[in-house]
Write an enzyme that holds these catalytic residues in place. Structure first.
Site, short mmCIF file in Angstrom:
data_model
loop_
_atom_site.label_atom_id
_atom_site.label_comp_id
_atom_site.label_asym_id
_atom_site.label_seq_id
_atom_site.Cartn_x
_atom_site.Cartn_y
_atom_site.Cartn_z
N ARG A 102 -25.41 20.96 13.88
CA ARG A 102 -24.92 19.59 13.73
C ARG A 102 -24.74 18.92 15.09
NH1 ARG A 102 -22.96 17.13 9.25
NH2 ARG A 102 -22.42 18.41 7.46
N THR A 156 -21.92 14.13 1.39
CA THR A 156 -22.95 13.08 1.31
C THR A 156 -24.27 13.62 0.76
OG1 THR A 156 -23.78 13.56 3.53
CG2 THR A 156 -21.98 11.95 3.36
N ASP A 209 -22.94 26.57 -1.59
CA ASP A 209 -22.04 26.00 -0.57
C ASP A 209 -20.68 25.74 -1.18
OD1 ASP A 209 -21.33 25.22 1.95
OD2 ASP A 209 -22.72 23.53 2.08
N LYS A 247 -28.35 25.64 10.33
CA LYS A 247 -28.22 24.19 10.56
C LYS A 247 -27.40 23.93 11.81
CE LYS A 247 -24.83 21.90 8.43
NZ LYS A 247 -24.02 21.32 7.35
N ARG A 296 -12.28 20.61 6.71
CA ARG A 296 -13.37 20.76 7.69
C ARG A 296 -12.89 20.44 9.11
NH1 ARG A 296 -17.87 17.30 4.63
NH2 ARG A 296 -15.98 16.23 3.97
N GLN A 297 -11.61 20.12 9.22
CA GLN A 297 -11.03 19.91 10.56
C GLN A 297 -10.05 21.04 10.84
OE1 GLN A 297 -9.76 15.79 11.18
NE2 GLN A 297 -11.17 15.16 9.57
N GLY A 314 0.80 -1.23 0.00
CA GLY A 314 0.00 0.00 0.00
C GLY A 314 0.83 1.28 0.00
N GLU A 315 2.15 1.16 0.17
CA GLU A 315 2.98 2.36 0.13
C GLU A 315 2.99 2.94 -1.29
OE1 GLU A 315 6.79 1.37 1.79
OE2 GLU A 315 5.98 1.18 3.81
N HIS A 355 -12.55 25.80 2.65
CA HIS A 355 -13.67 25.73 3.59
C HIS A 355 -13.57 26.77 4.70
CE1 HIS A 355 -16.95 24.04 5.80
NE2 HIS A 355 -16.19 23.94 6.87
C1 R5P Z 1 -20.00 22.16 6.01
O1 R5P Z 1 -19.78 23.04 6.79
C2 R5P Z 1 -19.76 22.26 4.53
O2 R5P Z 1 -19.75 23.57 4.06
C3 R5P Z 1 -20.81 21.47 3.78
O3 R5P Z 1 -22.07 22.04 4.04
C4 R5P Z 1 -20.84 20.04 4.25
O4 R5P Z 1 -19.56 19.54 4.35
C5 R5P Z 1 -21.64 19.17 3.31
O5 R5P Z 1 -21.62 17.87 3.80
P1 R5P Z 1 -22.78 16.86 3.45
O6 R5P Z 1 -23.02 16.98 1.96
O7 R5P Z 1 -22.22 15.52 3.84
O8 R5P Z 1 -23.98 17.22 4.24
#
Ligand code: R5P
Length: 348
Positions: free
Chosen positions: A223, A254, A249, A221, A122-123, A59-60, A155
């Protein structure tokens, strides 16, 4: 090869290489670079440097450069999320790191990483006992030898500060999106509301509403961060009754965020729903979810960019998807960096 460019710019010869997953986007960049050099009558034809991604049985990974790049101003293109292969983000990241280090070992003068999908973006902050992985990525790229990173609609802008010496150039897909909306779709701004599917994207949505001259609404939203991709609640701030909606966005992963936002918007009287996403990853069964949403009349169109390469077949045969290209933008930025011309001019 590149005598005139070296004389003009005083920088090494512009050259482009890519790891396997970055090759489709790199080819588009090369095509645009050749259009530019033709327009400027430089008599230069660029080609993708001959490189090879080598996988070991355990896998390297390593990337081998088969051409001389000594003294070059090199741009290394890689996609993290490659829907057309079974390589993971981590495979592609590791391939990129070895490619950058190979370029460093091969005496390239300047090393720029072209990374439209910044991994682990996102981290970028800690929510519990966990890593700030985006900072780790910045450090790894620098350690490998990157002096500059060019990305797309990152992001979180805070990531710029995670680099110690490499420069981060964050390009925006908004120019090509707005062009498409105004000149191809001919949207009516008076009947349009721009919406973000969460508060993280409000700034983005506000910019679009200003440029397009449309109203703004926000989906708030919340989470549940103890679970992966679980949304706790959503509410709409603003009025979308009998309006067409543009949902903006940075990425679709997903698809959960978008589908939930669309349901809320429809419940509140939205008519046509168009989605803009710079990075349409469509992870897992996202495409099935969007197919269903389209056929049930929940949404009308998703406009994404070729920064995520889904292949011609998908692009040509998916009725709800339209791809716009950001390759010309990347090519112009690369060209201007090499020629020591302004980049900010291109980002207006
Ligand atoms: C989150 O803050 C991002 O801007 C997107 O809204 C998010 O990553 C989308 O993820 P998913 O399509 O899995 O809901």
């Amino acid at each position: 090869m590149n005598k005139s460019s070296m004389v003009d710019s005083n920088r090494g010869a512009l050259s482009v290489m890519a790891c396997d997953s970055g090759k489709p986007f790199a080819q588009r960049i090369i095509q645009e670079l050749n259009n530019i050099t033709q327009q400027e009558k430089l008599g230069i034809t660029h080609h993708l440097k001959y490189t090879e991604d080598v996988y070991f049985p355990n896998g390297e990974i390593k990337v081998v450069i088969h051409e001389n790049i000594r003294g070059d101003d090199i741009y290394i293109v890689q996609a993290m999320d490659d829907p057309l292969s079974d390589k993971s983000v981590n495979d592609n990241l590791m391939a990129l790191l070895t490619a950058v280090h190979a370029a460093y070992q091969s005496d390239a003068d300047h090393i720029t990483v072209v990374l439209p999908q910044f991994p682990y973006s996102r981290q970028e902050r800690r929510k519990t006992r966990e890593a700030i992985s985006a900072k780790l990525i910045a450090g790894m790229l620098e350690l490998a030898g990157a002096q500059r990173v060019i990305t797309l609609d990152i992001h979180a802008e805070a990531i710029q500060g995670f680099f110690n010496f490499a420069k981060l150039e964050d390009l925006h897909a908004s120019g090509v999106f707005v062009d498409y909306l105004q000149n191809i779709m001919r949207i009516d701004p008076l009947n349009l509301v721009v919406t973000s599917p969460d508060v993280g994207s409000v700034e983005r949505a506000r910019r679009y509403s200003k440029v397009l001259g449309a109203e703004l609404a926000v989906v708030d939203k919340a989470r549940d961060y103890t679970k992966v991709s679980v949304i706790e609640s959503m509410r709409l701030v603003g009025d979308v009754t009998n309006k067409d909606v543009l949902l903006v966005d940075d990425m679709i992963s997903t698809g959960g965020t978008m589908i939930n936002a669309m349901k809320l918007l429809r419940k509140n009287g939205a008519k046509k729903i168009t989605i803009l996403a710079s990075l349409p990853f469509f992870t897992g069964n996202c495409i099935e979810k969007f197919d269903k949403a389209y056929h049930e009349g929940l949404m009308d169109l998703v406009i994404g960019t070729d920064a995520v390469f889904h292949g011609r077949k998908f692009v040509e045969h998916t009725p709800w998807y339209k791809e716009v290209s950001v390759a010309p933008l990347f090519a112009h930025v690369i060209y201007n960096i090499n020629m020591k011309r302004s980049v900010s001019e291109l980002l207006k």
